[in-house]
Design a protein around this motif. Structure first.
Motif, PDB file in Angstrom:
ATOM      1  N   ALA A 227       0.814  -1.217   0.000  1.00 49.98           N
ATOM      2  CA  ALA A 227       0.000   0.000   0.000  1.00 49.98           C
ATOM      3  C   ALA A 227       0.843   1.260   0.000  1.00 49.98           C
ATOM      4  O   ALA A 227       0.480   2.260  -0.622  1.00 49.98           O
ATOM      5  N   TYR A 228       1.977   1.232   0.674  1.00 47.73           N
ATOM      6  CA  TYR A 228       2.787   2.443   0.826  1.00 47.73           C
ATOM      7  C   TYR A 228       4.042   2.458  -0.054  1.00 47.73           C
ATOM      8  O   TYR A 228       4.852   3.376   0.051  1.00 47.73           O
ATOM      9  N   SER A 229       4.189   1.466  -0.909  1.00 48.65           N
ATOM     10  CA  SER A 229       5.300   1.481  -1.866  1.00 48.65           C
ATOM     11  C   SER A 229       4.984   2.447  -3.001  1.00 48.65           C
ATOM     12  O   SER A 229       3.817   2.759  -3.273  1.00 48.65           O
TER      13      SER A 229
ATOM     14  N   ARG B 259      -6.878   4.044   6.227  1.00 45.69           N
ATOM     15  CA  ARG B 259      -6.888   3.884   7.687  1.00 45.69           C
ATOM     16  C   ARG B 259      -5.492   3.816   8.296  1.00 45.69           C
ATOM     17  O   ARG B 259      -5.323   4.018   9.494  1.00 45.69           O
ATOM     18  N   GLY B 260      -4.456   3.474   7.480  1.00 50.55           N
ATOM     19  CA  GLY B 260      -3.088   3.469   7.981  1.00 50.55           C
ATOM     20  C   GLY B 260      -2.603   2.134   8.513  1.00 50.55           C
ATOM     21  O   GLY B 260      -1.471   2.027   8.974  1.00 50.55           O
ATOM     22  N   TYR B 261      -3.385   1.101   8.426  1.00 55.47           N
ATOM     23  CA  TYR B 261      -2.984  -0.228   8.874  1.00 55.47           C
ATOM     24  C   TYR B 261      -3.755  -1.280   8.085  1.00 55.47           C
ATOM     25  O   TYR B 261      -4.754  -0.977   7.421  1.00 55.47           O
ATOM     26  N   ALA B 262      -3.259  -2.515   8.129  1.00 57.33           N
ATOM     27  CA  ALA B 262      -3.849  -3.602   7.343  1.00 57.33           C
ATOM     28  C   ALA B 262      -4.161  -4.798   8.228  1.00 57.33           C
ATOM     29  O   ALA B 262      -3.560  -4.986   9.284  1.00 57.33           O
ATOM     30  N   PHE B 263      -5.095  -5.606   7.747  1.00 50.23           N
ATOM     31  CA  PHE B 263      -5.465  -6.827   8.452  1.00 50.23           C
ATOM     32  C   PHE B 263      -5.089  -8.063   7.635  1.00 50.23           C
ATOM     33  O   PHE B 263      -5.126  -8.049   6.404  1.00 50.23           O
ATOM     34  N   ASP B 264      -4.712  -9.105   8.333  1.00 51.28           N
ATOM     35  CA  ASP B 264      -4.765 -10.461   7.801  1.00 51.28           C
ATOM     36  C   ASP B 264      -5.944 -11.072   8.544  1.00 51.28           C
ATOM     37  O   ASP B 264      -5.814 -11.531   9.678  1.00 51.28           O
ATOM     38  N   ALA B 265      -7.127 -10.988   7.911  1.00 49.42           N
ATOM     39  CA  ALA B 265      -8.365 -11.411   8.565  1.00 49.42           C
ATOM     40  C   ALA B 265      -8.584 -12.902   8.341  1.00 49.42           C
ATOM     41  O   ALA B 265      -9.452 -13.322   7.575  1.00 49.42           O
TER      42      ALA B 265
ATOM     43  N   LEU C 298      -6.021  -2.380  -0.790  1.00 46.58           N
ATOM     44  CA  LEU C 298      -4.872  -1.499  -0.564  1.00 46.58           C
ATOM     45  C   LEU C 298      -5.310  -0.044  -0.428  1.00 46.58           C
ATOM     46  O   LEU C 298      -4.707   0.725   0.323  1.00 46.58           O
ATOM     47  N   GLU C 299      -6.360   0.345  -1.155  1.00 48.87           N
ATOM     48  CA  GLU C 299      -6.913   1.694  -0.995  1.00 48.87           C
ATOM     49  C   GLU C 299      -7.430   1.895   0.428  1.00 48.87           C
ATOM     50  O   GLU C 299      -7.209   2.940   1.053  1.00 48.87           O
ATOM     51  N   GLU C 300      -8.103   0.882   0.952  1.00 52.06           N
ATOM     52  CA  GLU C 300      -8.630   0.955   2.317  1.00 52.06           C
ATOM     53  C   GLU C 300      -7.491   1.011   3.332  1.00 52.06           C
ATOM     54  O   GLU C 300      -7.587   1.715   4.345  1.00 52.06           O
ATOM     55  N   VAL C 301      -6.414   0.280   3.058  1.00 53.11           N
ATOM     56  CA  VAL C 301      -5.249   0.286   3.951  1.00 53.11           C
ATOM     57  C   VAL C 301      -4.662   1.689   4.033  1.00 53.11           C
ATOM     58  O   VAL C 301      -4.347   2.193   5.119  1.00 53.11           O
TER      59      VAL C 301
ATOM     60  N   LYS D  24      -4.956   0.970  15.339  1.00 48.99           N
ATOM     61  CA  LYS D  24      -4.514   2.319  15.717  1.00 48.99           C
ATOM     62  C   LYS D  24      -3.298   2.243  16.647  1.00 48.99           C
ATOM     63  O   LYS D  24      -2.375   3.052  16.545  1.00 48.99           O
ATOM     64  N   LEU D  25      -3.309   1.252  17.515  1.00 48.13           N
ATOM     65  CA  LEU D  25      -2.206   1.087  18.457  1.00 48.13           C
ATOM     66  C   LEU D  25      -0.907   0.743  17.726  1.00 48.13           C
ATOM     67  O   LEU D  25       0.155   1.323  17.999  1.00 48.13           O
ATOM     68  N   ILE D  26      -0.991  -0.173  16.775  1.00 46.20           N
ATOM     69  CA  ILE D  26       0.233  -0.582  16.072  1.00 46.20           C
ATOM     70  C   ILE D  26       0.688   0.503  15.098  1.00 46.20           C
ATOM     71  O   ILE D  26       1.886   0.640  14.822  1.00 46.20           O
ATOM     72  N   SER D  27      -0.250   1.311  14.603  1.00 46.63           N
ATOM     73  CA  SER D  27       0.135   2.450  13.753  1.00 46.63           C
ATOM     74  C   SER D  27       0.983   3.439  14.545  1.00 46.63           C
ATOM     75  O   SER D  27       1.984   3.970  14.045  1.00 46.63           O
ATOM     76  N   GLN D  28       0.589   3.679  15.770  1.00 48.29           N
ATOM     77  CA  GLN D  28       1.357   4.582  16.638  1.00 48.29           C
ATOM     78  C   GLN D  28       2.752   4.023  16.899  1.00 48.29           C
ATOM     79  O   GLN D  28       3.745   4.755  16.871  1.00 48.29           O
TER      80      GLN D  28
END
Length: 253
Positions: A146-148, A186-192, A180-183, A234-238
């Motif tokens: 997403a951020y590359s 929001r600034g973070y990703a899930f392996d759901a 990837l747009e959603e990532v 949000k916690l891991i983004s910080q």
């Protein structure tokens, strides 16, 4: 001092391949390095056997940098105390949240696990230091994609072969691009539960001093319907931003 010509050619080949995320053919190597085809073939064949390069077979064999080359590079990085800088932070973070924390970096269209930090009572995870997983179904890989930069992201995605690990695994390119747009939003990703039915992971990007995505950190946990995964995101983004700033990142201008 007389330099060994084969060694020089080997280093030149590795340098060229490492600068080519999409890979290089034997013809590319011979043309750009002015090498005899027999010499270049002998060198890359040996490098492939040693895990220094990967071989993608098709109409023409394509060579990309291998995991062994990356591990050697990681050892160099360790000597620069890069891992030593982030290790205390992530080790304390794993203890604080009571979950397994990983730091991973890109390797072609995979993510390689460089560090693993466990709490006092860790869950069993299949990922180990030095192992790698596909980017499209891991939280680490998704935030790296997403951020590359656009061109690099496209190169990585073009090499993905989508495999279903669970019924929740991303199935194709369009579904991945949408996620990837959603990532990025929001600034973070899930392996759901996309790699393993019982595991849920959340990850966030780590940037270098130039603002490029260096890798990502994630936390893994057994799936619990009552867990607030958005709060964990949000916690891991910080924490990822804290690590980025330790490495000299000052934020996007």
């Amino acid at each position: 001092m007389k330099l060994n010509r084969t060694t020089q050619r080997t280093v030149d080949i590795l340098k060229l391949i490492s600068r080519s995320p999409e890979g290089a053919t034997l013809d590319d190597l011979c043309e750009k390095l002015d090498l005899p085809k027999t010499s270049a073939y002998d060198i890359v064949t040996t490098l492939a056997e040693m895990g220094m390069v990967n071989v993608k077979r098709g109409q023409k064999q394509n060579y990309t940098i291998g995991l062994m080359s990356y591990r050697i590079g990681v050892n160099y990085t360790n000597n620069l105390n890069f891992i030593g800088t982030i290790e205390p932070i992530l080790k304390a973070f794993a203890k604080e949240v009571g979950k397994t924390v990983f730091f991973g970096v890109p390797s072609d269209h995979h993510v390689v696990y460089i560090c693993k930090f466990e709490p006092e009572n860790p869950i069993i995870t299949t990922a180990t230091v030095g192992s790698k997983n596909p980017m499209y179904c891991t939280s680490l890989g998704k935030v790296i994609l997403a951020y590359s930069e656009d061109e690099k992201r496209e190169q990585m995605i073009s090499r993905i072969k989508f495999t279903q690990f669970t019924e929740r695994t991303i199935k194709d390119r369009d579904q991945l691009l949408k996620e990837l747009e959603e990532v990025r939003e929001r600034g973070y990703a899930f392996d759901a539960r996309e790699m393993e039915e019982h595991m849920q992971c959340v990850g966030a990007p780590v940037f270098d001093r130039d603002g490029n995505v260096l890798g990502a950190i994630s936390m893994s946990t057994l799936y619990k319907p009552v867990e607030d995964y958005e709060a964990l995101g949000k916690l891991i983004s910080q924490k990822a931003m804290e690590v980025s700033r330790l490495l000299g990142y000052l934020g996007k201008i």
